[in-house]
Write a protein that holds these residues in place. Structure first.
Motif, PDB file in Angstrom:
ATOM      1  N   ASN A 125      42.682  35.195  76.892  1.00  0.00           N
ATOM      2  CA  ASN A 125      42.672  33.733  76.969  1.00  0.00           C
ATOM      3  C   ASN A 125      43.149  33.220  78.328  1.00  0.00           C
ATOM      4  O   ASN A 125      43.689  32.114  78.430  1.00  0.00           O
ATOM      5  N   VAL A 126      42.949  33.977  79.369  1.00  0.00           N
ATOM      6  CA  VAL A 126      43.385  33.578  80.706  1.00  0.00           C
ATOM      7  C   VAL A 126      42.657  32.312  81.154  1.00  0.00           C
ATOM      8  O   VAL A 126      41.506  32.062  80.772  1.00  0.00           O
ATOM      9  N   GLU A 127      43.319  31.492  81.956  1.00  0.00           N
ATOM     10  CA  GLU A 127      42.713  30.290  82.517  1.00  0.00           C
ATOM     11  C   GLU A 127      42.736  30.408  84.030  1.00  0.00           C
ATOM     12  O   GLU A 127      43.771  30.195  84.674  1.00  0.00           O
ATOM     13  N   THR A 128      41.594  30.756  84.599  1.00  0.00           N
ATOM     14  CA  THR A 128      41.539  30.979  86.040  1.00  0.00           C
ATOM     15  C   THR A 128      40.117  30.833  86.562  1.00  0.00           C
ATOM     16  O   THR A 128      39.139  31.068  85.834  1.00  0.00           O
ATOM     17  N   ASP A 129      39.991  30.461  87.808  1.00  0.00           N
ATOM     18  CA  ASP A 129      38.709  30.499  88.506  1.00  0.00           C
ATOM     19  C   ASP A 129      38.561  31.881  89.134  1.00  0.00           C
ATOM     20  O   ASP A 129      39.519  32.414  89.710  1.00  0.00           O
ATOM     21  N   VAL A 130      37.369  32.453  89.043  1.00  0.00           N
ATOM     22  CA  VAL A 130      37.128  33.812  89.513  1.00  0.00           C
ATOM     23  C   VAL A 130      36.025  33.815  90.566  1.00  0.00           C
ATOM     24  O   VAL A 130      34.972  33.185  90.371  1.00  0.00           O
ATOM     25  N   SER A 131      36.267  34.528  91.665  1.00  0.00           N
ATOM     26  CA  SER A 131      35.249  34.723  92.691  1.00  0.00           C
ATOM     27  C   SER A 131      35.310  36.171  93.158  1.00  0.00           C
ATOM     28  O   SER A 131      36.329  36.606  93.700  1.00  0.00           O
ATOM     29  N   VAL A 132      34.230  36.914  92.914  1.00  0.00           N
ATOM     30  CA  VAL A 132      34.181  38.333  93.272  1.00  0.00           C
ATOM     31  C   VAL A 132      32.943  38.567  94.128  1.00  0.00           C
ATOM     32  O   VAL A 132      31.839  38.127  93.775  1.00  0.00           O
ATOM     33  N   ARG A 133      33.118  39.290  95.238  1.00  0.00           N
ATOM     34  CA  ARG A 133      31.982  39.567  96.118  1.00  0.00           C
ATOM     35  C   ARG A 133      32.039  41.009  96.613  1.00  0.00           C
ATOM     36  O   ARG A 133      33.120  41.555  96.834  1.00  0.00           O
ATOM     37  N   SER A 134      30.863  41.593  96.801  1.00  0.00           N
ATOM     38  CA  SER A 134      30.769  42.929  97.391  1.00  0.00           C
ATOM     39  C   SER A 134      29.442  43.059  98.126  1.00  0.00           C
ATOM     40  O   SER A 134      28.440  42.455  97.713  1.00  0.00           O
ATOM     41  N   THR A 135      29.443  43.839  99.174  1.00  0.00           N
ATOM     42  CA  THR A 135      28.193  44.072  99.893  1.00  0.00           C
ATOM     43  C   THR A 135      27.301  45.020  99.109  1.00  0.00           C
ATOM     44  O   THR A 135      26.139  44.742  98.856  1.00  0.00           O
ATOM     45  N   SER A 136      27.863  46.170  98.684  1.00  0.00           N
ATOM     46  CA  SER A 136      27.046  47.153  97.963  1.00  0.00           C
ATOM     47  C   SER A 136      27.728  47.721  96.730  1.00  0.00           C
ATOM     48  O   SER A 136      27.132  48.504  95.997  1.00  0.00           O
ATOM     49  N   GLY A 137      28.972  47.348  96.475  1.00  0.00           N
ATOM     50  CA  GLY A 137      29.695  47.887  95.336  1.00  0.00           C
ATOM     51  C   GLY A 137      29.263  47.256  94.017  1.00  0.00           C
ATOM     52  O   GLY A 137      28.815  46.112  93.977  1.00  0.00           O
ATOM     53  N   ARG A 138      29.430  47.992  92.924  1.00  0.00           N
ATOM     54  CA  ARG A 138      29.060  47.498  91.600  1.00  0.00           C
ATOM     55  C   ARG A 138      30.094  46.491  91.114  1.00  0.00           C
ATOM     56  O   ARG A 138      31.292  46.676  91.318  1.00  0.00           O
ATOM     57  N   LEU A 139      29.647  45.443  90.417  1.00  0.00           N
ATOM     58  CA  LEU A 139      30.526  44.425  89.852  1.00  0.00           C
ATOM     59  C   LEU A 139      30.388  44.461  88.339  1.00  0.00           C
ATOM     60  O   LEU A 139      29.290  44.339  87.796  1.00  0.00           O
ATOM     61  N   VAL A 140      31.530  44.617  87.650  1.00  0.00           N
ATOM     62  CA  VAL A 140      31.528  44.763  86.198  1.00  0.00           C
ATOM     63  C   VAL A 140      32.560  43.805  85.606  1.00  0.00           C
ATOM     64  O   VAL A 140      33.684  43.708  86.107  1.00  0.00           O
ATOM     65  N   SER A 141      32.184  43.113  84.513  1.00  0.00           N
ATOM     66  CA  SER A 141      33.125  42.179  83.892  1.00  0.00           C
ATOM     67  C   SER A 141      33.012  42.224  82.379  1.00  0.00           C
ATOM     68  O   SER A 141      31.910  42.252  81.829  1.00  0.00           O
ATOM     69  N   ALA A 142      34.163  42.191  81.717  1.00  0.00           N
ATOM     70  CA  ALA A 142      34.199  42.074  80.256  1.00  0.00           C
ATOM     71  C   ALA A 142      34.181  40.615  79.825  1.00  0.00           C
ATOM     72  O   ALA A 142      34.116  40.320  78.625  1.00  0.00           O
ATOM     73  N   PHE A 143      34.241  39.689  80.783  1.00  0.00           N
ATOM     74  CA  PHE A 143      34.226  38.256  80.489  1.00  0.00           C
ATOM     75  C   PHE A 143      32.791  37.747  80.633  1.00  0.00           C
ATOM     76  O   PHE A 143      32.255  37.656  81.747  1.00  0.00           O
TER      77      PHE A 143
ATOM     78  N   GLY B   7      22.098  42.908 100.360  1.00  0.00           N
ATOM     79  CA  GLY B   7      23.312  42.954 101.165  1.00  0.00           C
ATOM     80  C   GLY B   7      24.449  42.122 100.636  1.00  0.00           C
ATOM     81  O   GLY B   7      25.477  41.986 101.308  1.00  0.00           O
ATOM     82  N   ALA B   8      24.319  41.568  99.428  1.00  0.00           N
ATOM     83  CA  ALA B   8      25.399  40.739  98.893  1.00  0.00           C
ATOM     84  C   ALA B   8      25.311  40.641  97.377  1.00  0.00           C
ATOM     85  O   ALA B   8      24.244  40.360  96.824  1.00  0.00           O
ATOM     86  N   LYS B   9      26.431  40.880  96.708  1.00  0.00           N
ATOM     87  CA  LYS B   9      26.535  40.706  95.269  1.00  0.00           C
ATOM     88  C   LYS B   9      27.707  39.777  94.996  1.00  0.00           C
ATOM     89  O   LYS B   9      28.720  39.818  95.701  1.00  0.00           O
ATOM     90  N   ALA B  10      27.581  38.970  93.957  1.00  0.00           N
ATOM     91  CA  ALA B  10      28.655  38.027  93.656  1.00  0.00           C
ATOM     92  C   ALA B  10      28.774  37.837  92.155  1.00  0.00           C
ATOM     93  O   ALA B  10      27.798  37.939  91.404  1.00  0.00           O
ATOM     94  N   MET B  11      29.998  37.545  91.732  1.00  0.00           N
ATOM     95  CA  MET B  11      30.284  37.246  90.333  1.00  0.00           C
ATOM     96  C   MET B  11      31.333  36.137  90.328  1.00  0.00           C
ATOM     97  O   MET B  11      32.378  36.270  90.990  1.00  0.00           O
ATOM     98  N   SER B  12      31.055  35.064  89.609  1.00  0.00           N
ATOM     99  CA  SER B  12      31.982  33.931  89.668  1.00  0.00           C
ATOM    100  C   SER B  12      31.923  33.125  88.390  1.00  0.00           C
ATOM    101  O   SER B  12      31.021  33.274  87.560  1.00  0.00           O
ATOM    102  N   GLY B  13      32.910  32.239  88.256  1.00  0.00           N
ATOM    103  CA  GLY B  13      32.939  31.360  87.108  1.00  0.00           C
ATOM    104  C   GLY B  13      34.342  30.921  86.768  1.00  0.00           C
ATOM    105  O   GLY B  13      35.308  31.314  87.426  1.00  0.00           O
ATOM    106  N   ARG B  14      34.452  30.098  85.745  1.00  0.00           N
ATOM    107  CA  ARG B  14      35.750  29.586  85.291  1.00  0.00           C
ATOM    108  C   ARG B  14      36.055  30.143  83.912  1.00  0.00           C
ATOM    109  O   ARG B  14      35.230  30.059  83.000  1.00  0.00           O
ATOM    110  N   LEU B  15      37.235  30.722  83.783  1.00  0.00           N
ATOM    111  CA  LEU B  15      37.690  31.237  82.493  1.00  0.00           C
ATOM    112  C   LEU B  15      38.702  30.250  81.922  1.00  0.00           C
ATOM    113  O   LEU B  15      39.688  29.906  82.596  1.00  0.00           O
ATOM    114  N   GLY B  16      38.480  29.807  80.692  1.00  0.00           N
ATOM    115  CA  GLY B  16      39.360  28.801  80.119  1.00  0.00           C
ATOM    116  C   GLY B  16      39.257  27.507  80.899  1.00  0.00           C
ATOM    117  O   GLY B  16      38.180  27.092  81.319  1.00  0.00           O
TER     118      GLY B  16
END
Length: 267
Positions: free
Chosen positions: A207-225, A235-244
């Motif tokens: 139930n965390v309440e936070t803004d999330v910003s994740v970026r990588s050039t070539s690395g894998r991005l994985v989220s349980a949220f 050349g760019a991967k991103a994962m973002s959003g607001r939790l809670g």
């Protein structure tokens, strides 16, 4: 001002201490918060150079170090040196602590004001250390337990592990080290994690309440949220959003490292 040169096991007791500076090469170092009188216990010492101890009653500063092992030059210490010292220090929890080691594992526990640690290749444990904390290593790993405050970590290849952390500010930067953090975020908590090739793994409450910003050039991005969205471009991967409801912030950036966000229990 009082001064001692130590070349054999010894125990010393001091008056009030507000600031501690300790620097050793090899062996082991324990720096512990205590309500009792400040003490130094040297259990073992094997060195051609004596350990120099200085206590200034006027400034309440205690220094325990080898004369040629300077604080500013510690991370560049490349000489082969067999000086081995096993020592423990107890000082008040409000004491400002500076602890530097080359290859001696260190435990620093219970302090709540300002703590600064440096290591070349030795591992450092920060146990129940709060306040303003800074950790710098070359290849040594840092483990922080029950963190409650601000932590800045910088390393070339050393790993950072934060267990049961409740940071106000957490800023970590490494080239190839792994960052693992189990966090409970305050409403105003701010976390920034950076690596080049090292993986980053963060576990947050369900139930965390936070803004999330994740970026990588070539690395894998994985989220349980599932609330987080993924975008991928050459050349760019991103994962973002607001939790809670947001409020706190978490940012993680890598070049080729993998970033994983896991769900923990509700806070």
């Amino acid at each position: 001002m009082q001064q001692w040169t130590i070349d054999e096991p010894e125990q010393l007791t001091f008056g009030e201490v507000d600031a501690l500076d300790v620097r050793i090469v090899a062996g082991r170092l324990d720096v512990l918060a205590s309500d009792g009188p400040p003490t130094l216990e040297v259990a073992e010492i094997d060195s051609a150079s004596p350990l120099l101890v200085t206590y200034d009653e006027a400034t309440r500063e205690l220094t325990v170090a080898y004369r040629d092992l300077t604080w500013d030059g510690l991370l560049g210490w490349l000489r082969r040196d067999r000086r081995r010292t096993v020592l423990s220090l107890t000082v008040p929890k409000t004491c400002k602590v500076k602890a530097g080691v080359v290859s001696a594992p260190a435990v620093v526990a219970g302090f709540e004001r300002t703590t600064d640690v440096k290591s070349v290749s030795a591992d450092i444990v920060l146990d129940g250390v709060s306040g303003d904390v800074s950790a710098n290593t070359v290849s040594g790993a840092v483990e922080s337990r029950a963190m409650d405050g601000d932590l800045s970590f910088v390393s070339v290849s050393g790993d950072l592990t934060v267990a049961d952390g409740t940071p106000r500010r957490l800023k970590a930067k490494t080239v190839s080290g792994r960052i693992t953090a189990d966090l409970t975020l305050r409403p105003t908590g701010h976390v920034t994690l950076n690596s080049v090739s090292g993986d980053i793994l963060v576990r947050l409450p369900e139930n965390v309440e936070t803004d999330v910003s994740v970026r990588s050039t070539s690395g894998r991005l994985v989220s349980a949220f599932e609330e987080l969205s993924n975008t991928s471009n050459p050349g760019a991967k991103a994962m973002s959003g607001r939790l809670g409801g947001g409020m706190a912030s978490l940012a993680a950036i890598t070049v080729s490292g993998e970033v994983t966000l896991l769900k923990g229990e509700k806070q």
